[in-house]
Design a protein around this motif. Structure first.
Motif, PDB file in Angstrom:
ATOM      1  N   LEU A 149       0.815  -1.217   0.000  1.00 49.99           N
ATOM      2  CA  LEU A 149       0.000   0.000   0.000  1.00 49.99           C
ATOM      3  C   LEU A 149       0.849   1.269   0.000  1.00 49.99           C
ATOM      4  O   LEU A 149       0.379   2.338  -0.390  1.00 49.99           O
ATOM      5  N   TYR A 150       2.102   1.133   0.421  1.00 52.09           N
ATOM      6  CA  TYR A 150       2.974   2.306   0.436  1.00 52.09           C
ATOM      7  C   TYR A 150       3.178   2.846  -0.984  1.00 52.09           C
ATOM      8  O   TYR A 150       3.354   4.060  -1.178  1.00 52.09           O
ATOM      9  N   ILE A 151       3.157   1.956  -1.980  1.00 52.36           N
ATOM     10  CA  ILE A 151       3.294   2.396  -3.368  1.00 52.36           C
ATOM     11  C   ILE A 151       2.088   3.239  -3.761  1.00 52.36           C
ATOM     12  O   ILE A 151       2.210   4.272  -4.430  1.00 52.36           O
ATOM     13  N   VAL A 152       0.918   2.792  -3.341  1.00 56.60           N
ATOM     14  CA  VAL A 152      -0.324   3.520  -3.620  1.00 56.60           C
ATOM     15  C   VAL A 152      -0.263   4.920  -3.026  1.00 56.60           C
ATOM     16  O   VAL A 152      -0.619   5.909  -3.679  1.00 56.60           O
ATOM     17  N   GLU A 153       0.211   5.008  -1.801  1.00 54.50           N
ATOM     18  CA  GLU A 153       0.277   6.305  -1.122  1.00 54.50           C
ATOM     19  C   GLU A 153       1.259   7.243  -1.812  1.00 54.50           C
ATOM     20  O   GLU A 153       0.951   8.419  -2.044  1.00 54.50           O
ATOM     21  N   ILE A 154       2.429   6.728  -2.199  1.00 49.68           N
ATOM     22  CA  ILE A 154       3.441   7.557  -2.854  1.00 49.68           C
ATOM     23  C   ILE A 154       2.931   8.096  -4.188  1.00 49.68           C
ATOM     24  O   ILE A 154       3.047   9.286  -4.485  1.00 49.68           O
ATOM     25  N   LEU A 155       2.348   7.203  -4.992  1.00 53.96           N
ATOM     26  CA  LEU A 155       1.884   7.605  -6.320  1.00 53.96           C
ATOM     27  C   LEU A 155       0.667   8.521  -6.250  1.00 53.96           C
ATOM     28  O   LEU A 155       0.532   9.452  -7.050  1.00 53.96           O
ATOM     29  N   SER A 156      -0.220   8.282  -5.293  1.00 43.36           N
ATOM     30  CA  SER A 156      -1.428   9.109  -5.157  1.00 43.36           C
ATOM     31  C   SER A 156      -1.082  10.545  -4.797  1.00 43.36           C
ATOM     32  O   SER A 156      -1.707  11.495  -5.277  1.00 43.36           O
ATOM     33  N   ASN A 191      -4.062  18.074  -5.723  1.00 39.08           N
ATOM     34  CA  ASN A 191      -4.349  19.401  -6.292  1.00 39.08           C
ATOM     35  C   ASN A 191      -4.357  19.409  -7.814  1.00 39.08           C
ATOM     36  O   ASN A 191      -3.986  20.389  -8.455  1.00 39.08           O
ATOM     37  N   LYS A 192      -4.783  18.306  -8.393  1.00 38.49           N
ATOM     38  CA  LYS A 192      -4.886  18.212  -9.849  1.00 38.49           C
ATOM     39  C   LYS A 192      -6.343  18.232 -10.316  1.00 38.49           C
ATOM     40  O   LYS A 192      -6.626  17.960 -11.469  1.00 38.49           O
ATOM     41  N   GLY A 193      -7.259  18.524  -9.385  1.00 35.93           N
ATOM     42  CA  GLY A 193      -8.660  18.634  -9.780  1.00 35.93           C
ATOM     43  C   GLY A 193      -9.559  17.515  -9.284  1.00 35.93           C
ATOM     44  O   GLY A 193     -10.772  17.576  -9.440  1.00 35.93           O
ATOM     45  N   ILE A 194      -8.969  16.470  -8.683  1.00 31.59           N
ATOM     46  CA  ILE A 194      -9.762  15.358  -8.138  1.00 31.59           C
ATOM     47  C   ILE A 194      -9.331  15.120  -6.703  1.00 31.59           C
ATOM     48  O   ILE A 194      -8.141  15.208  -6.379  1.00 31.59           O
ATOM     49  N   GLU A 195     -10.290  14.807  -5.836  1.00 27.10           N
ATOM     50  CA  GLU A 195     -10.007  14.608  -4.416  1.00 27.10           C
ATOM     51  C   GLU A 195      -8.993  13.478  -4.205  1.00 27.10           C
ATOM     52  O   GLU A 195      -9.019  12.463  -4.906  1.00 27.10           O
ATOM     53  N   TYR A 196      -8.101  13.684  -3.221  1.00 29.68           N
ATOM     54  CA  TYR A 196      -7.055  12.699  -2.922  1.00 29.68           C
ATOM     55  C   TYR A 196      -7.652  11.340  -2.581  1.00 29.68           C
ATOM     56  O   TYR A 196      -7.135  10.298  -2.994  1.00 29.68           O
ATOM     57  N   GLU A 197      -8.757  11.334  -1.825  1.00 26.42           N
ATOM     58  CA  GLU A 197      -9.375  10.070  -1.426  1.00 26.42           C
ATOM     59  C   GLU A 197      -9.815   9.256  -2.637  1.00 26.42           C
ATOM     60  O   GLU A 197      -9.675   8.028  -2.654  1.00 26.42           O
ATOM     61  N   TYR A 216      -6.719   7.840  -4.299  1.00 27.81           N
ATOM     62  CA  TYR A 216      -6.189   6.742  -3.479  1.00 27.81           C
ATOM     63  C   TYR A 216      -6.977   5.454  -3.722  1.00 27.81           C
ATOM     64  O   TYR A 216      -6.401   4.369  -3.817  1.00 27.81           O
ATOM     65  N   GLN A 217      -8.286   5.572  -3.816  1.00 29.36           N
ATOM     66  CA  GLN A 217      -9.118   4.388  -4.070  1.00 29.36           C
ATOM     67  C   GLN A 217      -8.824   3.796  -5.440  1.00 29.36           C
ATOM     68  O   GLN A 217      -8.717   2.569  -5.585  1.00 29.36           O
ATOM     69  N   VAL A 218      -8.684   4.656  -6.447  1.00 33.92           N
ATOM     70  CA  VAL A 218      -8.383   4.180  -7.800  1.00 33.92           C
ATOM     71  C   VAL A 218      -7.011   3.514  -7.825  1.00 33.92           C
ATOM     72  O   VAL A 218      -6.826   2.466  -8.446  1.00 33.92           O
ATOM     73  N   ALA A 219      -6.038   4.125  -7.150  1.00 33.14           N
ATOM     74  CA  ALA A 219      -4.687   3.561  -7.095  1.00 33.14           C
ATOM     75  C   ALA A 219      -4.694   2.213  -6.372  1.00 33.14           C
ATOM     76  O   ALA A 219      -3.977   1.282  -6.765  1.00 33.14           O
ATOM     77  N   SER A 220      -5.498   2.097  -5.328  1.00 27.32           N
ATOM     78  CA  SER A 220      -5.602   0.821  -4.592  1.00 27.32           C
ATOM     79  C   SER A 220      -6.168  -0.269  -5.489  1.00 27.32           C
ATOM     80  O   SER A 220      -5.731  -1.430  -5.437  1.00 27.32           O
ATOM     81  N   LEU A 221      -7.133   0.111  -6.304  1.00 26.42           N
ATOM     82  CA  LEU A 221      -7.697  -0.842  -7.255  1.00 26.42           C
ATOM     83  C   LEU A 221      -6.635  -1.266  -8.271  1.00 26.42           C
ATOM     84  O   LEU A 221      -6.543  -2.441  -8.645  1.00 26.42           O
ATOM     85  N   GLY A 222      -5.807  -0.306  -8.695  1.00 30.08           N
ATOM     86  CA  GLY A 222      -4.706  -0.622  -9.602  1.00 30.08           C
ATOM     87  C   GLY A 222      -3.723  -1.585  -8.969  1.00 30.08           C
ATOM     88  O   GLY A 222      -3.172  -2.473  -9.649  1.00 30.08           O
ATOM     89  N   LEU A 223      -3.490  -1.435  -7.670  1.00 28.34           N
ATOM     90  CA  LEU A 223      -2.598  -2.358  -6.948  1.00 28.34           C
ATOM     91  C   LEU A 223      -3.160  -3.777  -6.976  1.00 28.34           C
ATOM     92  O   LEU A 223      -2.418  -4.747  -7.204  1.00 28.34           O
ATOM     93  N   ILE A 260      -0.561   0.992 -11.694  1.00 34.75           N
ATOM     94  CA  ILE A 260      -1.285   1.927 -10.823  1.00 34.75           C
ATOM     95  C   ILE A 260      -1.389   3.301 -11.463  1.00 34.75           C
ATOM     96  O   ILE A 260      -2.459   3.924 -11.477  1.00 34.75           O
ATOM     97  N   ILE A 261      -0.279   3.790 -12.040  1.00 36.60           N
ATOM     98  CA  ILE A 261      -0.295   5.095 -12.705  1.00 36.60           C
ATOM     99  C   ILE A 261      -1.279   5.084 -13.865  1.00 36.60           C
ATOM    100  O   ILE A 261      -2.003   6.067 -14.110  1.00 36.60           O
ATOM    101  N   GLY A 262      -1.324   3.969 -14.589  1.00 33.41           N
ATOM    102  CA  GLY A 262      -2.264   3.854 -15.708  1.00 33.41           C
ATOM    103  C   GLY A 262      -3.701   3.986 -15.260  1.00 33.41           C
ATOM    104  O   GLY A 262      -4.515   4.645 -15.919  1.00 33.41           O
ATOM    105  N   GLU A 263      -4.041   3.368 -14.126  1.00 34.57           N
ATOM    106  CA  GLU A 263      -5.409   3.473 -13.593  1.00 34.57           C
ATOM    107  C   GLU A 263      -5.721   4.894 -13.157  1.00 34.57           C
ATOM    108  O   GLU A 263      -6.826   5.389 -13.366  1.00 34.57           O
TER     109      GLU A 263
END
Length: 263
Positions: A44-51, A56-62, A65-72, A95-98
């Motif tokens: 999960l640390y990878i998810v946190e780093i990439l998220s 501040n790119k226009g979508i909420e961090y949460e 994070y959920q999308v990145a977790s799904l990518g994991l 994860i980045i692709g997701e």
């Protein structure tokens, strides 16, 4: 019950003592959900780093994070430890692709054509490249030539990119040195209701002029003076049914003329 609980704890302890490679091999054999959960916990640390890179790119961090977790999870499902790759190297692009897919599909506040979204990303990339190459801010002509597009296409994509992140109506601007700040909502024009009133009046006058004198009287008495059908019928010395039919005929004339104006 206590025996089952102890067995579960022993199993969890066994999983935590295994290496990640052992877990992946074991997961490939039986797709045990407990093994997958342990792998998710470890990476999960990878998810946190990439998220955090997309804050501040226009979508909420949460949401990111959920999308990145799904990518994991997708990466865990597809990872083959026998090929000798490190899982972190395999999981990162997945994860980045997701995340990028989510931004592409959900990040635009107003839906714009995919071609504009793709061209907008190319423009942002080439701006930096051209700035370094030309040692100045690139013009629309420079960008169009670099991307082999027309200037109209570049302007369309640049205008379309403005809807990627909505602006708050409470955003403030300096008011030319004055003490009072100006809000974004103060800069937005409003539709003058008088324009609609003028158009409506012109339309009504145009249709009314096409009515005969009896129809004008029925219209005026029924819809402007609020007189009943019975009162109008008595004054015209006709039946109430006749007045009702005349009303229907008048309304049909208005509808016919209205359709002409909207075609």
């Amino acid at each position: 019950m206590k025996k089952n609980s102890k067995s579960h704890n022993d199993s969890s302890q066994e999983l935590t003592e295994m290496t990640s490679k052992e877990l992946f091999i074991k997961y490939q054999d039986g797709k045990d959900i407990h093994i997958r959960n342990e792998l998710v916990r470890r990476y999960l640390y990878i998810v946190e780093i990439l998220s955090k890179k997309y804050i501040n790119k226009g979508i909420e961090y949460e949401d990111i994070y959920q999308v990145a977790s799904l990518g994991l999870i997708y990466a865990i499902e597809r990872f083959d430890p026998s090929k000798g790759f490190e899982f972190s190297s395999f999981a990162t692009p997945t994860i980045i692709g997701e995340i990028k897919k989510h931004f592409r599909d959900k990040g635009w506040s107003i839906r714009v054509p995919r071609r504009i979204q793709e061209l907008s990303k190319k423009i942002n990339t080439c701006k930096n490249e051209l700035h370094q190459k030309l040692q100045r801010t690139p013009t629309i002509s420079d960008i169009a030539e670099y991307l082999n597009c027309s200037e109209e296409q570049i302007m369309e994509a640049m205008e379309g990119s403005q809807v990627y992140t909505p602006k708050s109506l409470d955003l403030t601007y300096d008011n030319d040195g004055e003490d009072k700040e100006m809000k974004f909502m103060d800069l937005i024009g409003e539709v003058d209701k008088n324009f609609d009133n003028i158009e409506n009046k012109d339309f009504l006058d145009k249709v009314i002029n096409k009515l005969n004198e009896v129809e004008k009287k029925v219209l005026r008495d029924r819809f402007f003076n609020n007189r009943t059908q019975m009162h109008v019928a008595e004054e015209l010395q006709v039946s109430q049914m006749t007045v009702s039919r005349m009303e229907k005929k008048i309304i049909e004339k208005f509808q016919k003329e209205y359709k002409k104006t909207t075609v």
